[in-house]
Scaffold this motif. Structure first.
Motif, PDB file in Angstrom:
ATOM      1  N   LYS B  46      12.853   2.667   0.022  1.00 57.07           N
ATOM      2  CA  LYS B  46      13.044   1.969  -1.265  1.00 57.07           C
ATOM      3  C   LYS B  46      12.791   0.477  -1.095  1.00 57.07           C
ATOM      4  O   LYS B  46      12.156  -0.155  -1.937  1.00 57.07           O
ATOM      5  CB  LYS B  46      14.480   2.180  -1.768  1.00 57.07           C
ATOM      6  N   ASN B  49       9.137  -0.254  -0.886  1.00 61.93           N
ATOM      7  CA  ASN B  49       8.473   0.024  -2.170  1.00 61.93           C
ATOM      8  C   ASN B  49       8.781  -1.042  -3.224  1.00 61.93           C
ATOM      9  O   ASN B  49       7.997  -1.253  -4.139  1.00 61.93           O
ATOM     10  CB  ASN B  49       8.881   1.398  -2.703  1.00 61.93           C
ATOM     11  N   GLN B  55       3.993  -5.098  -1.733  1.00 66.19           N
ATOM     12  CA  GLN B  55       3.150  -4.648  -2.861  1.00 66.19           C
ATOM     13  C   GLN B  55       1.848  -5.450  -2.927  1.00 66.19           C
ATOM     14  O   GLN B  55       0.775  -4.895  -3.146  1.00 66.19           O
ATOM     15  CB  GLN B  55       3.908  -4.797  -4.179  1.00 66.19           C
TER      16      GLN B  55
END
Lengths: 122, 137
Positions: B46, B49, B55
């Motif tokens: 998590k 992500n 990202q």
């Protein structure tokens, strides 16, 4: 591993072992291994396969007839009644095992079997 | 007057083999999901992500990858950029934590697989894969 988890893993293993498909497969496997003809035929095929792949890995080009001979041998092995029975039984086992694997995966949200088969970094 | 049935209906005993397997697998999955190893792995997953830097780097890597796929620009330059970006990402503490937690969880999954396989009498994970080869062992 905590004891409860180990016990649960063993419980699943025991349940799988008692499944009709697994018992049928284990029986078929024992019969195929005990039969001299099927056992030696399969052992011979594995020997030939090993030799051919080793030669290929060493950069050697296999001849068309060698490849065809191997495929003929493989067909002979696969069409042996005891081996056919065993392989058909294994396909049933895989179906049951896949369902069990999916059930574990569903609880985790990540692919359990893929993780169990993943190589560990040294 | 009819004789009362003496049959006691115990759900676990009346289950089919497949239902027992599903139930046992469900119970194992539930226990596994409660382990600290899984929780740490899930948290690390998590975290990466949701991390903006990860990202951003992932998006850049994808851009270079797409460029290679569609034959845009110089392949070697794109590959070089990708290697640099991947190294940059791998050096992030968050990503390293993820890899460590993944390895710990993988180890646990392998131990579980070994326990299932030993009792089942047939290797479990290779034969539970949806596709590909799994030798019966």
């Amino acid at each position: 591993m905590n004891p409860e988890l180990l016990e649960s893993a063993r419980a699943l293993g025991a349940t799988l072992n008692q499944a009709k498909s697994v018992q049928a497969y284990l029986q078929a496997k024992t019969e195929a291994e005990a039969n001299t003809e099927s056992a030696s035929l399969e052992a011979h095929m594995l020997d030939v396969y090993q030799t051919l792949t080793t030669r290929q890995q060493n950069g050697e080009q296999l001849t068309q007839s060698e490849v065809q001979e191997f495929y003929a041998l493989r067909n002979q092995v696969q069409s042996h009644p005891l081996i056919q029975t065993r392989d058909t039984a294994l396909a049933q086992v895989k179906s049951v095992f896949a369902e069990a694997g999916t059930e574990i995966t569903n609880q985790l949200g990540v692919d359990f079997t893929a993780l169990a088969l993943a190589a560990l970094e040294e | 007057m009819s004789t009362p049935s003496t049959k006691i209906d115990l759900p676990i005993l009346s289950m089919t083999g497949d239902a027992k397997v599903t139930q046992a697998a469900h119970a194992l999955g539930k226990l596994l999901a409660e382990t600290p190893e899984y929780q740490a792995f899930l948290q690390a997953l998590k975290d990466i992500n949701h991390d903006l830097e990860v990202q951003k780097l992932s998006a850049k890597i994808r851009e270079h990858d797409n460029a290679i796929q569609w034959g845009r620009g110089n392949v070697l330059e794109h590959q070089g950029e990708m290697t640099t970006l991947q190294a940059q990402m791998e050096s992030m503490p968050l990503v390293q934590t993820y890899h460590t937690s993944e390895q710990i969880f993988v180890r646990l999954c392998r131990e579980i697989d070994a326990a299932i396989s030993e009792t089942a009498g047939v290797p479990f994970a290779p034969n539970a894969r949806k596709s590909g080869c799994g030798c019966g062992g």
